[in-house]
Design a protein around this motif. Sequence first.
Motif, mmCIF file in Angstrom:
data_model
loop_
_atom_site.group_PDB
_atom_site.id
_atom_site.type_symbol
_atom_site.label_atom_id
_atom_site.label_comp_id
_atom_site.label_asym_id
_atom_site.label_seq_id
_atom_site.Cartn_x
_atom_site.Cartn_y
_atom_site.Cartn_z
ATOM 1 N N GLN A 1 -7.266 2.629 6.476
ATOM 2 C CA GLN A 1 -8.495 2.393 5.489
ATOM 3 C C GLN A 1 -7.869 1.429 4.392
ATOM 4 O OE1 GLN A 1 -9.184 6.186 4.216
ATOM 5 N NE2 GLN A 1 -10.349 6.984 6.048
ATOM 6 N N ASP A 2 -6.926 1.603 3.987
ATOM 7 C CA ASP A 2 -6.555 0.543 2.991
ATOM 8 C C ASP A 2 -6.197 -0.702 2.982
ATOM 9 O OD1 ASP A 2 -6.886 2.794 1.210
ATOM 10 O OD2 ASP A 2 -4.717 3.503 1.216
ATOM 11 N N SER B 1 -7.997 -2.743 -2.924
ATOM 12 C CA SER B 1 -7.716 -1.346 -2.771
ATOM 13 C C SER B 1 -7.359 -0.521 -4.279
ATOM 14 C CB SER B 1 -6.835 -1.071 -2.008
ATOM 15 O OG SER B 1 -5.476 -1.161 -2.150
ATOM 16 N N LYS C 1 1.711 7.617 2.352
ATOM 17 C CA LYS C 1 0.340 7.853 3.125
ATOM 18 C C LYS C 1 0.371 8.038 4.527
ATOM 19 C CE LYS C 1 -1.892 4.426 0.053
ATOM 20 N NZ LYS C 1 -2.760 3.158 -0.331
ATOM 21 N N GLN D 1 -7.383 -3.104 5.160
ATOM 22 C CA GLN D 1 -8.571 -3.525 6.014
ATOM 23 C C GLN D 1 -8.218 -4.917 6.645
ATOM 24 O OE1 GLN D 1 -12.201 -3.799 3.702
ATOM 25 N NE2 GLN D 1 -12.367 -1.512 3.703
ATOM 26 N N GLU E 1 0.714 -1.279 -0.157
ATOM 27 C CA GLU E 1 0.020 0.146 -0.061
ATOM 28 C C GLU E 1 0.859 1.078 0.155
ATOM 29 O OE1 GLU E 1 -3.108 0.238 -0.644
ATOM 30 O OE2 GLU E 1 -3.467 -1.890 -0.711
ATOM 31 N N ASP F 1 -12.539 3.240 -3.989
ATOM 32 C CA ASP F 1 -12.514 1.805 -3.268
ATOM 33 C C ASP F 1 -13.878 1.373 -3.021
ATOM 34 O OD1 ASP F 1 -12.004 -0.038 -1.439
ATOM 35 O OD2 ASP F 1 -10.287 0.894 -0.662
ATOM 36 N N HIS G 1 -4.862 6.691 6.585
ATOM 37 C CA HIS G 1 -5.000 6.227 5.317
ATOM 38 C C HIS G 1 -4.804 4.797 5.008
ATOM 39 C CE1 HIS G 1 -5.221 10.576 3.661
ATOM 40 N NE2 HIS G 1 -6.426 10.375 4.408
ATOM 41 N N ASP H 1 -4.997 1.458 -4.942
ATOM 42 C CA ASP H 1 -3.249 1.240 -5.398
ATOM 43 C C ASP H 1 -3.164 -0.383 -5.618
ATOM 44 O OD1 ASP H 1 -2.818 3.772 -4.818
ATOM 45 O OD2 ASP H 1 -1.402 3.200 -3.313
ATOM 46 N N THR H 2 -3.797 -1.354 -4.974
ATOM 47 C CA THR H 2 -3.564 -2.699 -5.237
ATOM 48 C C THR H 2 -4.093 -3.071 -6.754
ATOM 49 O OG1 THR H 2 -4.042 -3.162 -2.995
ATOM 50 C CG2 THR H 2 -4.094 -5.188 -4.560
#
Length: 226
Positions: A47-48, A117, A40, A50, A34, A147, A44, A119-120
């Motif tokens: 959040q990303d 996510s 980040k 999880q 991430e 997302d 954040h 970015d993923t």
Amino acid sequence: MGTRRTYGSYNDGCATAHALDLIGERWTMIVVRELLLGPKRFAHLQQDVQGIGPSVLAQRLQHLESEGIAERRHLPAPADVDVYALTERGLRLEAVNTALATWAADSPGLLWDADMSPDTLVLAMRAHARPRVDRADPTVVALHLVDSRREGAAPVAYTATMTDERTTVVRDAAGPAAPHAVLRATTRALKRVIIGGAALEPSPDLQVEGERGAVDALVRATALHA
């Protein structure tokens, strides 16, 4: 719970074993993933990634800092916030992430319907990226991903550039000045196209502005299966 013993403590001198000592603990490589596209804030990251708790996230970031893989930076005004970023050494882990993703793509246990996510998903596109073979001039697509896992999530901006030499996708808050097209999508909708092989059909969750051919070219250049 005691401290996890390292492979090195068992007199294992293999570099692979040492790599797993550095990034093999649960959540560590996911936190790295991430951060591969840019810094980040702690909130954040939570959040990303999880499922990770704040104390575990703090521990993993502290470990990555101590090993020279990540670092904490302070962004000056007007942002005036602390962020976490990968070091140059940490950024080289994108090759590891790509290799792991490529290796696991044909696993029968892969959760094809699970969400990703922003970015993923973009990292997956980068892993599959190919040059654009039908046109030498650069083609630019502004990509805005929401997302799907979080209701009310703000879109994350990226810029995709395709040439006859390579295709790149980078996180880009400002966005390109004059893209050939803009693609706005939820991660779930775009994953179905990029990884699931579904046709790119406009819908409330996937909208195309500008040159449709530029977006089609992006799909061809970054889909799992060409």
